[in-house]
Design a protein around this motif. Structure first.
Motif, PDB file in Angstrom:
ATOM      1  N   ALA A 142       0.863  -1.187   0.000  1.00 35.90           N
ATOM      2  CA  ALA A 142       0.000   0.000   0.000  1.00 35.90           C
ATOM      3  C   ALA A 142       0.898   1.236   0.000  1.00 35.90           C
ATOM      4  CB  ALA A 142      -0.925   0.001   1.206  1.00 35.90           C
ATOM      5  N   LEU A 143       0.817   1.994  -1.050  1.00 34.21           N
ATOM      6  CA  LEU A 143       1.638   3.186  -1.232  1.00 34.21           C
ATOM      7  C   LEU A 143       0.707   4.377  -1.234  1.00 34.21           C
ATOM      8  CD1 LEU A 143       3.604   1.739  -4.296  1.00 34.21           C
ATOM      9  CD2 LEU A 143       4.058   1.358  -1.852  1.00 34.21           C
ATOM     10  N   PHE A 144       0.988   5.381  -0.406  1.00 26.46           N
ATOM     11  CA  PHE A 144       0.024   6.469  -0.294  1.00 26.46           C
ATOM     12  C   PHE A 144       0.720   7.814  -0.116  1.00 26.46           C
ATOM     13  CE2 PHE A 144       0.457   4.205   3.732  1.00 26.46           C
ATOM     14  CZ  PHE A 144       0.767   5.200   4.646  1.00 26.46           C
ATOM     15  N   TRP A 145      -0.042   8.849  -0.508  1.00 28.32           N
ATOM     16  CA  TRP A 145       0.453  10.223  -0.487  1.00 28.32           C
ATOM     17  C   TRP A 145      -0.649  11.164  -0.023  1.00 28.32           C
ATOM     18  CZ3 TRP A 145       1.630   6.653  -4.163  1.00 28.32           C
ATOM     19  CH2 TRP A 145       2.984   6.459  -4.489  1.00 28.32           C
ATOM     20  N   ASN A 146      -0.292  12.146   0.793  1.00 29.23           N
ATOM     21  CA  ASN A 146      -1.143  13.306   1.038  1.00 29.23           C
ATOM     22  C   ASN A 146      -0.792  14.350  -0.016  1.00 29.23           C
ATOM     23  OD1 ASN A 146      -2.683  12.618   3.319  1.00 29.23           O
ATOM     24  ND2 ASN A 146      -1.080  13.245   4.742  1.00 29.23           N
ATOM     25  N   ILE A 147      -1.772  14.745  -0.807  1.00 28.49           N
ATOM     26  CA  ILE A 147      -1.535  15.700  -1.889  1.00 28.49           C
ATOM     27  C   ILE A 147      -2.502  16.857  -1.710  1.00 28.49           C
ATOM     28  CG2 ILE A 147      -1.357  15.989  -4.376  1.00 28.49           C
ATOM     29  CD1 ILE A 147      -1.228  12.915  -4.570  1.00 28.49           C
ATOM     30  N   GLY A 148      -1.965  18.070  -1.676  1.00 30.41           N
ATOM     31  CA  GLY A 148      -2.793  19.223  -1.381  1.00 30.41           C
ATOM     32  C   GLY A 148      -2.861  20.231  -2.509  1.00 30.41           C
ATOM     33  N   ASP A 149      -4.058  20.742  -2.768  1.00 32.30           N
ATOM     34  CA  ASP A 149      -4.279  21.822  -3.721  1.00 32.30           C
ATOM     35  C   ASP A 149      -5.073  22.918  -3.032  1.00 32.30           C
ATOM     36  OD1 ASP A 149      -3.155  21.196  -6.317  1.00 32.30           O
ATOM     37  OD2 ASP A 149      -4.596  19.545  -6.420  1.00 32.30           O
ATOM     38  N   PRO A 150      -4.507  24.140  -2.949  1.00 36.27           N
ATOM     39  CA  PRO A 150      -5.320  25.266  -2.474  1.00 36.27           C
ATOM     40  C   PRO A 150      -6.381  25.606  -3.518  1.00 36.27           C
ATOM     41  CG  PRO A 150      -2.955  25.812  -2.561  1.00 36.27           C
ATOM     42  CD  PRO A 150      -3.164  24.556  -3.353  1.00 36.27           C
ATOM     43  N   GLU A 151      -7.291  26.502  -3.143  1.00 37.59           N
ATOM     44  CA  GLU A 151      -8.239  26.985  -4.128  1.00 37.59           C
ATOM     45  C   GLU A 151      -7.461  27.613  -5.290  1.00 37.59           C
ATOM     46  OE1 GLU A 151      -8.936  29.723  -0.446  1.00 37.59           O
ATOM     47  OE2 GLU A 151      -8.196  27.696  -0.820  1.00 37.59           O
ATOM     48  N   VAL A 181      -2.630  17.120  -7.478  1.00 35.22           N
ATOM     49  CA  VAL A 181      -3.214  15.783  -7.641  1.00 35.22           C
ATOM     50  C   VAL A 181      -2.967  15.282  -9.064  1.00 35.22           C
ATOM     51  CG1 VAL A 181      -5.366  14.474  -7.700  1.00 35.22           C
ATOM     52  CG2 VAL A 181      -4.937  16.068  -5.822  1.00 35.22           C
ATOM     53  N   ASP A 182      -3.205  16.128 -10.059  1.00 40.76           N
ATOM     54  CA  ASP A 182      -2.945  15.720 -11.446  1.00 40.76           C
ATOM     55  C   ASP A 182      -1.459  15.478 -11.671  1.00 40.76           C
ATOM     56  OD1 ASP A 182      -5.619  15.915 -12.031  1.00 40.76           O
ATOM     57  OD2 ASP A 182      -5.473  17.908 -12.942  1.00 40.76           O
ATOM     58  N   GLY A 183      -0.623  16.316 -11.044  1.00 40.37           N
ATOM     59  CA  GLY A 183       0.813  16.151 -11.213  1.00 40.37           C
ATOM     60  C   GLY A 183       1.332  14.829 -10.689  1.00 40.37           C
ATOM     61  N   LEU A 209      -9.200   9.425  -0.389  1.00 37.25           N
ATOM     62  CA  LEU A 209      -9.906  10.048   0.715  1.00 37.25           C
ATOM     63  C   LEU A 209      -9.703  11.560   0.607  1.00 37.25           C
ATOM     64  CD1 LEU A 209      -8.753   7.645   3.574  1.00 37.25           C
ATOM     65  CD2 LEU A 209     -10.966   7.630   2.413  1.00 37.25           C
ATOM     66  N   ASP A 210     -10.781  12.313   0.506  1.00 42.01           N
ATOM     67  CA  ASP A 210     -10.712  13.767   0.380  1.00 42.01           C
ATOM     68  C   ASP A 210     -11.024  14.419   1.721  1.00 42.01           C
ATOM     69  OD1 ASP A 210     -10.212  14.163  -2.523  1.00 42.01           O
ATOM     70  OD2 ASP A 210     -12.121  13.111  -2.725  1.00 42.01           O
ATOM     71  N   TRP A 211     -10.261  15.452   2.044  1.00 40.59           N
ATOM     72  CA  TRP A 211     -10.486  16.186   3.280  1.00 40.59           C
ATOM     73  C   TRP A 211      -9.904  17.589   3.146  1.00 40.59           C
ATOM     74  CZ3 TRP A 211      -5.880  17.026   6.336  1.00 40.59           C
ATOM     75  CH2 TRP A 211      -4.768  16.276   5.911  1.00 40.59           C
ATOM     76  N   GLN A 212     -10.247  18.451   4.054  1.00 41.53           N
ATOM     77  CA  GLN A 212      -9.812  19.841   3.986  1.00 41.53           C
ATOM     78  C   GLN A 212      -9.160  20.271   5.292  1.00 41.53           C
ATOM     79  OE1 GLN A 212     -13.424  22.051   3.001  1.00 41.53           O
ATOM     80  NE2 GLN A 212     -12.802  22.157   0.842  1.00 41.53           N
ATOM     81  N   THR A 257      -7.735  27.650   2.539  1.00 35.51           N
ATOM     82  CA  THR A 257      -8.212  26.269   2.622  1.00 35.51           C
ATOM     83  C   THR A 257      -7.372  25.389   1.713  1.00 35.51           C
ATOM     84  OG1 THR A 257     -10.478  26.950   3.112  1.00 35.51           O
ATOM     85  CG2 THR A 257     -10.168  24.716   2.260  1.00 35.51           C
ATOM     86  N   MET A 258      -6.827  24.318   2.270  1.00 32.40           N
ATOM     87  CA  MET A 258      -6.110  23.328   1.473  1.00 32.40           C
ATOM     88  C   MET A 258      -7.044  22.132   1.260  1.00 32.40           C
ATOM     89  SD  MET A 258      -3.325  22.565  -0.126  1.00 32.40           S
ATOM     90  CE  MET A 258      -1.830  23.324   0.522  1.00 32.40           C
ATOM     91  N   ASN A 259      -7.243  21.788   0.012  1.00 29.17           N
ATOM     92  CA  ASN A 259      -8.048  20.614  -0.341  1.00 29.17           C
ATOM     93  C   ASN A 259      -7.112  19.429  -0.505  1.00 29.17           C
ATOM     94  OD1 ASN A 259     -10.642  22.050  -0.655  1.00 29.17           O
ATOM     95  ND2 ASN A 259      -9.567  23.083  -2.313  1.00 29.17           N
ATOM     96  N   TYR A 260      -7.126  18.548   0.464  1.00 27.34           N
ATOM     97  CA  TYR A 260      -6.241  17.390   0.449  1.00 27.34           C
ATOM     98  C   TYR A 260      -6.929  16.176  -0.170  1.00 27.34           C
ATOM     99  CZ  TYR A 260      -2.619  19.393   3.463  1.00 27.34           C
ATOM    100  OH  TYR A 260      -1.600  20.146   3.971  1.00 27.34           O
ATOM    101  N   ALA A 261      -6.159  15.420  -0.901  1.00 35.07           N
ATOM    102  CA  ALA A 261      -6.560  14.084  -1.341  1.00 35.07           C
ATOM    103  C   ALA A 261      -5.484  13.123  -0.852  1.00 35.07           C
ATOM    104  CB  ALA A 261      -6.690  14.014  -2.855  1.00 35.07           C
ATOM    105  N   THR A 262      -5.879  12.160  -0.043  1.00 34.47           N
ATOM    106  CA  THR A 262      -4.962  11.085   0.325  1.00 34.47           C
ATOM    107  C   THR A 262      -5.198   9.960  -0.669  1.00 34.47           C
ATOM    108  OG1 THR A 262      -5.020  11.711   2.664  1.00 34.47           O
ATOM    109  CG2 THR A 262      -4.221   9.508   2.129  1.00 34.47           C
TER     110      THR A 262
END
Length: 273
Positions: A142-151, A181-183, A209-212, A257-262
């Motif tokens: 299981a390989l995972f990343w927290n990836i954040g995009d501001p508005e 996230v796209d990168g 998993l999406d969170w802010q 606000t940072m929109n995170y996708a794990t």
């Protein structure tokens, strides 16, 4: 902060091991400033496994291991940087200092091999082969990343600040309007190909998993230097970068606000034979 916001069409971060092995230069800041991982991530990764013996590749200060321990797992860490490993040990995690590719398990086998925010620093083919040899049949990588995009408005302004400062880094956050996230898509695709090419795993699947989080100016400027390679930027240029980013946040009320996708990539070890 995302570790590697991608700007080039063919990023190969595992070829920049000098960056991968430099995070411990300010391990306390890394531990303090980096975002944590959702508990639901660990719960999903451990679901249905034969046991809960977990190997955390690049355990760092132990942030990635915490939700697994909270879910009842027994976690062993491998970490290339002794300074980071010391903090993981202070949290009670047994941690070996070694490159994952060179680490000798002395015959130990695991129910899960996990990597939080680290697998892009490992050759995806060699890493997947190594993981396959460490997993019990039915075990899981299981390989995972927290990836954040501001508005978008903040992201564009951050990208412009990064472009205006000659950091010397091989990547630029939020360059050209590309979301983080796209990168990361190329990184996940390359990791999936490495897993697939071993012939030892089920077809890789994904979990998102999406969170802010609301991030203040102080918190963001504390986090930025922990991103990959930023601790290697000359002091005057890092100051210019932080000043520019701080001005952007000030212009937007002192926080954003940072929109995170794990994002997680998972596959199960096939039964031998």
């Amino acid at each position: 902060m995302v570790t590697l916001p991608v700007a080039s069409p063919e990023p190969l971060p595992h070829r920049h091991r000098e960056i991968a092995e430099s995070f411990g230069s300010d391990a306390d800041r890394y531990d303090r400033a980096r975002p944590r991982y959702p508990q639901a991530l660990a719960d999903a990764i451990l679901a249905g496994l034969p046991g809960k013996r977990v190997l955390d590749v690049g355990i760092g200060t132990g942030l990635s291991a915490l939700p697994f321990r909270d879910a009842g797992a027994d976690v062993l860490g491998v970490e290339v940087d002794a300074r980071m490993a010391e903090l993981a040990r202070s949290r009670g995690f047994e941690t070996h200092v070694a490159r994952f590719e060179d680490w000798d398990s002395h015959g130990a086998r695991f129910d899960a091999v996990v990597a939080g925010q680290t697998w892009h620093w490992i050759d995806p083919a060699a890493g997947a082969i190594k993981a396959a040899g460490l997993l019990r049949p039915g075990g899981r990588i299981a390989l995972f990343w927290n990836i954040g995009d501001p508005e978008p408005q903040i992201a564009a302004a951050f990208g412009e600040v990064h472009r205006s400062v000659d950091t010397g880094l091989p990547f630029t956050p939020w360059a050209g309007g590309v979301s983080a996230v796209d990168g990361y898509e190329q990184i996940l695709a390359r990791a999936a190909a490495g897993i697939r090419d071993t012939g030892a795993f089920t077809e890789p699947g994904r979990l998102r998993l999406d969170w802010q989080a609301t991030i203040t100016r102080e918190a963001w400027l504390d986090q930025v230097p922990t991103a990959g390679g930023h601790n290697r930027i000359p002091a005057d240029r890092l100051t210019a970068l932080l000043d520019g980013l701080g001005n952007v946040i000030d212009e937007h009320g002192g926080h954003f606000t940072m929109n995170y996708a794990t994002l997680a990539l998972t596959a199960d070890r096939l039964t031998d034979g």
